[in-house]
Design a protein around this motif. Structure first.
Motif, short mmCIF file in Angstrom:
data_model
loop_
_atom_site.label_atom_id
_atom_site.label_comp_id
_atom_site.label_asym_id
_atom_site.label_seq_id
_atom_site.Cartn_x
_atom_site.Cartn_y
_atom_site.Cartn_z
N ALA A 6 -12.24 11.13 -4.81
CA ALA A 6 -13.03 9.92 -4.58
C ALA A 6 -12.37 8.68 -5.15
CB ALA A 6 -14.42 10.10 -5.21
N HIS A 7 -11.11 8.79 -5.55
CA HIS A 7 -10.43 7.62 -6.11
C HIS A 7 -10.17 6.57 -5.05
CE1 HIS A 7 -9.64 9.21 -10.10
NE2 HIS A 7 -9.29 10.35 -9.55
N ALA A 8 -10.28 5.31 -5.45
CA ALA A 8 -9.99 4.22 -4.52
C ALA A 8 -8.49 3.99 -4.41
CB ALA A 8 -10.66 2.93 -4.98
N ARG A 9 -7.73 4.34 -5.46
CA ARG A 9 -6.27 4.10 -5.45
C ARG A 9 -5.52 5.36 -5.06
NH1 ARG A 9 -4.36 2.83 -10.71
NH2 ARG A 9 -2.56 1.80 -9.80
N GLY A 10 -4.36 5.16 -4.48
CA GLY A 10 -3.54 6.27 -4.04
C GLY A 10 -3.71 6.49 -2.55
N ASP A 11 -3.57 7.74 -2.13
CA ASP A 11 -3.70 8.05 -0.71
C ASP A 11 -4.68 9.21 -0.56
OD1 ASP A 11 -2.16 10.45 -1.24
OD2 ASP A 11 -0.40 9.16 -1.27
N VAL B 17 2.10 4.86 -9.00
CA VAL B 17 1.41 5.16 -7.74
C VAL B 17 2.35 4.93 -6.57
CG1 VAL B 17 -0.52 4.51 -6.25
CG2 VAL B 17 -0.85 4.63 -8.73
N ARG B 18 3.14 3.87 -6.63
CA ARG B 18 4.04 3.52 -5.52
C ARG B 18 5.33 4.31 -5.49
NH1 ARG B 18 3.97 -3.11 -5.53
NH2 ARG B 18 1.91 -3.38 -4.61
N SER B 19 5.57 5.12 -6.52
CA SER B 19 6.89 5.75 -6.63
C SER B 19 7.13 6.78 -5.54
CB SER B 19 7.06 6.38 -8.01
OG SER B 19 6.12 7.43 -8.19
N ARG B 20 6.08 7.42 -5.05
CA ARG B 20 6.26 8.43 -4.02
C ARG B 20 6.00 7.81 -2.65
NH1 ARG B 20 2.56 13.61 -3.26
NH2 ARG B 20 1.32 11.95 -2.37
N HIS B 21 7.00 7.77 -1.82
CA HIS B 21 6.84 7.14 -0.52
C HIS B 21 7.90 7.65 0.44
CE1 HIS B 21 9.66 4.54 -2.76
NE2 HIS B 21 10.27 4.43 -1.61
N ASN C 161 -3.79 6.32 6.06
CA ASN C 161 -4.13 7.35 5.08
C ASN C 161 -3.80 6.93 3.65
OD1 ASN C 161 -4.61 9.36 7.28
ND2 ASN C 161 -2.43 8.92 7.62
N GLY C 162 -3.28 5.73 3.51
CA GLY C 162 -2.91 5.25 2.18
C GLY C 162 -1.50 5.61 1.78
N TYR C 163 -0.75 6.30 2.66
CA TYR C 163 0.63 6.64 2.32
C TYR C 163 1.51 5.41 2.43
CZ TYR C 163 -1.15 11.33 3.23
OH TYR C 163 -1.89 12.46 3.23
N MET C 164 2.33 5.17 1.42
CA MET C 164 3.22 4.02 1.48
C MET C 164 4.42 4.37 2.37
SD MET C 164 4.57 1.54 -1.51
CE MET C 164 6.09 2.29 -2.04
N VAL C 165 4.67 3.47 3.31
CA VAL C 165 5.77 3.66 4.25
C VAL C 165 6.73 2.49 4.11
CG1 VAL C 165 6.43 3.93 6.67
CG2 VAL C 165 4.27 4.89 5.85
N GLU C 166 8.00 2.81 4.00
CA GLU C 166 9.06 1.80 3.85
C GLU C 166 9.98 1.90 5.07
OE1 GLU C 166 11.27 2.43 0.26
OE2 GLU C 166 12.93 1.11 0.83
#
Lengths: 207, 81
Positions: free
Chosen positions: A79-84, A98-102, A145-150
């Motif tokens: 139920a966290h608002a941060r992350g994915d 939080v941003r390190s995995r992408h 989905n909240g996944y960071m994409v570069e």
């Protein structure tokens, strides 16, 4: 150490769960233009009450793929608002972590980077940052989905001496983390020793 | 002797050049690295190098005989041990 033959051929697929298949298809297929190249419709089976699921794949170039699992009836797992949707984080977790995995997707040049920037900026998922790093330039957003994409492009080819430098960094890092209280200062001191030992005799590999 | 090592890649050449403008500092090459040495401190002005931040904060390959006492948006300073 014996050289191990390097036989692998890139990313077959990297897989992620989704609770929003409609948004995921809009983002990857309709906004970015990544073709759907494979899907599996699987009835749940096995000992864990595995739900029925759809496993679907998008081409990310180079015959590599990003894949998603959509599980019918599965509720969000945190139920966290941060992350994915896979991993959530509380306010105590720093943003850099939080941003390190992408996932970073390679593009050929500046024009192609700007083309993907334009596609994203015209969508519900505009580019959040555009950064020139050391030797690459990148744009970033988060998918539905909240996944960071570069998306990233090389600003110049990698030079042979950077391979040597990477080897010395890793050897220095392994030495430093084998001792108590590793630090950046200790790494730079150890790396200086390795440079003195090994750099003078280095010659670029002939290709 | 304080030694600062910087990999010779296009982004870093201005770091070695600016370092060498100090008469107390010597710049040599060891393999593909600049070896920047001095009896005393080595101080490099970031703005003079023109390096953007990502380059500036990752330009140091190694430090011998001293330690970094300043590495910020203004300068990189290595003091003797």
């Amino acid at each position: 150490m014996a050289e191990l033959e390097h036989k692998v051929r890139g990313v077959d697929h990297a897989a992620f769960p989704t609770f929003d298949p409609a948004g995921t298809v809009r983002f990857y297929r309709d906004v970015l233009g990544f073709p759907v190249v494979h899907s599996i419709c699987a009835a749940g089976w096995g000992p864990e009450d595995h739900p029925d699921f759809i496993h679907f794949f998008f081409d990310i170039g180079n015959d590599d793929r990003i894949a998603f699992f959509y599980y019918f009836g599965l509720e969000p797992q945190h139920a966290h608002a941060r992350g994915d949707v896979y991993a959530g984080f509380g306010p105590e977790v720093p943003e850099f972590f939080v941003r390190s995995r992408h996932l970073a997707i390679h593009v050929e040049d500046d024009a192609d980077l700007l083309e993907y920037r334009r596609r994203l900026d015209d969508s519900e998922w505009p580019v959040e940052m555009q950064i020139q790093h050391e030797t690459i330039e990148s744009i970033y957003t988060h998918d539905p989905n909240g996944y960071m994409v570069e998306f990233t492009r090389a600003m110049r080819p990698v030079t042979p001496q950077e391979d040597l430098d990477a080897d010395l960094t890793i050897d220095a890092l392994l030495d430093v983390v084998a001792e108590p209280d590793p630090s950046f200062g200790k790494l730079l001191a150890r790396k200086a020793e390795l440079i003195v030992e090994r750099a003078a005799d280095w010659e670029p590999a002939r290709s | 002797m304080t030694a600062l090592y910087v990999l010779d890649v296009p982004e870093n050449t201005s770091v070695a050049k600016v370092a060498g403008e100090d008469a107390t500092v010597t710049v040599n090459k060891i393999g593909p690295y600049f070896e920047i040495t001095a009896e005393g401190p080595i101080v490099i002005d970031r703005r003079a190098t023109g390096c953007r931040h990502a380059v500036w904060y990752s330009c140091v390959a190694g430090v011998g005989g001293g330690r970094i006492t300043q590495h910020d948006k203004d300068a990189l300073r290595v003091d003797p041990a």
